[in-house]
Enzyme design. Structure first.
Site, PDB file in Angstrom:
ATOM      1  N   GLU A  23      26.365   6.586  67.701  1.00  0.00           N
ATOM      2  CA  GLU A  23      25.685   7.262  66.597  1.00  0.00           C
ATOM      3  C   GLU A  23      26.391   6.909  65.287  1.00  0.00           C
ATOM      4  O   GLU A  23      27.613   6.808  65.241  1.00  0.00           O
ATOM      5  CB  GLU A  23      25.731   8.769  66.836  1.00  0.00           C
ATOM      6  CG  GLU A  23      25.077   9.599  65.742  1.00  0.00           C
ATOM      7  CD  GLU A  23      25.369  11.081  65.886  1.00  0.00           C
ATOM      8  OE1 GLU A  23      24.504  11.879  65.515  1.00  0.00           O
ATOM      9  OE2 GLU A  23      26.476  11.436  66.358  1.00  0.00           O
ATOM     10  N   CYS A  54      24.921  12.764  70.699  1.00  0.00           N
ATOM     11  CA  CYS A  54      26.048  13.575  70.267  1.00  0.00           C
ATOM     12  C   CYS A  54      25.903  15.048  70.649  1.00  0.00           C
ATOM     13  O   CYS A  54      26.011  15.400  71.813  1.00  0.00           O
ATOM     14  CB  CYS A  54      26.244  13.393  68.766  1.00  0.00           C
ATOM     15  SG  CYS A  54      27.925  13.771  68.187  1.00  0.00           S
ATOM     16  N   LYS A  62      16.944  12.888  67.590  1.00  0.00           N
ATOM     17  CA  LYS A  62      17.879  13.932  68.008  1.00  0.00           C
ATOM     18  C   LYS A  62      17.230  15.314  67.959  1.00  0.00           C
ATOM     19  O   LYS A  62      16.771  15.767  66.913  1.00  0.00           O
ATOM     20  CB  LYS A  62      19.111  13.888  67.098  1.00  0.00           C
ATOM     21  CG  LYS A  62      20.292  14.735  67.565  1.00  0.00           C
ATOM     22  CD  LYS A  62      21.490  14.484  66.651  1.00  0.00           C
ATOM     23  CE  LYS A  62      22.761  15.134  67.155  1.00  0.00           C
ATOM     24  NZ  LYS A  62      23.915  14.813  66.276  1.00  0.00           N
TER      25      LYS A  62
END
Length: 345
Positions: A59, A166, A134
């Site tokens: 990321e 993440c 995301k």
């Protein structure tokens, strides 16, 4: 599952993960220069790892974190776009699949709404085969607009791949969603910084075990003037054991071979630790012994999840009753997030 060689076979997918140094960029020219650097690294890696079928970058590796909001909007990309064209050309030249970060991707209502934090999976022909936004941005710091679904795509040699990003990985629900859609490899690209190293390493291993799936983690390394990123990119077997893990070094690489047949055999034939099977066949031994069928119990026993699906507002209120009812925290303010209760309309 094998680690230590540079090869792959018809049954194994060679996967590499990269501790890419977190860049600090300010404009599109810098972003495109860095994208070409990523492309060159990928092509070079293929020389050293001839069995590499898939490479994963972290990321923020393409654009870095734009701490200036104007720069964030000005460098937000389209997909497809100039950045993805560079990556697609590299995938074709290296005859390798790649996973790349776009932070951010322009919102459909750009520039009136914040960009998305997006991953793309590109095949060895240069085609984008998965675009994931995301779902759970790292609040309160990240201001990305959230995505709303996960995907599964057939990757190299037929291995089924899902992408997450993440902070997504701190929520067991997203791993389960990917696994129950058929994902055999869940790729977690992250730009995770200290102090949360131990927790993040542990989480990815636990989720591989809990979901009977391979996990590949690519994390940033280095210091960008604000955060210190801990690296520890890793490839984890479907039994939760780490096959290979980097340290904190910038541009560190790990590589392993993931057997397609082994995970499918385990999911079909494993019993006591076949978690995704047992979740939907609860107590099948006792149910069978009772003469009540041979499938166990399929009904969901978890009241909170039932409530979330049927009445999301009430589920949110329940969470607020045991946490707080404002997104901001008065004792440690972040930006302009409200710390006093407001009425939703």
């Amino acid at each position: 599952m094998r680690h230590g060689d540079i090869s792959s076979s018809n049954d194994t997918v060679g996967v590499a993960v990269v501790n890419y140094k977190m860049p600090r960029l300010h404009d599109r020219a810098g972003v495109l220069e860095n994208a070409r650097k990523i492309a060159d690294m990928m092509i070079g890696m293929k020389t050293g790892l001839p069995g590499m079928d898939l490479v994963v970058f972290p990321e923020y590796s393409t654009q870095g974190i734009m701490y200036n909001e104007e720069e964030m909007y000005a460098t937000a990309a389209t997909i497809p776009g100039d950045e993805t064209a560079i990556f697609s050309a590299a995938c074709r030249e290296a005859d390798t699949w790649g996973i790349f970060s776009i932070t951010g991707e322009q919102h459909e209502d750009h520039p009136n709404k914040p960009p998305y934090n997006t991953l793309i999976l590109i095949d060895n022909k240069g085609e984008i085969v998965q675009k994931y936004r995301k779902i759970l941005p790292w609040c309160p710091i990240e201001g990305w607009y959230p995505g709303d679904t996960t995907y599964v795509s057939e990757g190299p040699k037929g291995l089924k791949i899902s992408l997450i990003i993440c902070d997504d990985g701190n929520y067991p629900e997203i791993w389960r969603d990917c696994a129950m859609k058929g994902a055999e490899l869940i790729v977690r690209c992250q730009g995770y910084m200290y102090p949360a190293k131990d927790q993040q390493v542990m989480m990815s291993k636990a989720m591989a075990w809990a979901n009977n799936c391979y996990v590949a983690v690519a994390n940033a390394a280095g210091f960008d003037g604000v955060y210190s990123y801990f690296g520890h990119s890793a490839i984890i077997g479907f039994d939760g054991r780490t096959l290979g893990e980097t340290g904190e070094e910038e541009y560190g690489i790990q590589y392993a071979q993931l057997s397609v047949s082994a995970i499918r055999d385990a999911r079909e034939n494993d019993q006591s630790q076949n978690h995704i099977f047992k979740l939907l066949h609860r107590g099948y031994s006792g149910v069978h012994a009772a003469g009540d069928g041979d499938k166990g119990v399929a009904d969901c026993p978890f009241e909170f999840y039932k409530l979330w699906v049927t009445d999301a507002q009430k589920a949110q209120e329940r969470v607020e009753a045991i946490t707080r009812d404002t997104v901001g925290v008065a004792d440690c303010r972040v930006g302009n997030l409200p710390v006093e209760k407001t009425i939703e309309v």
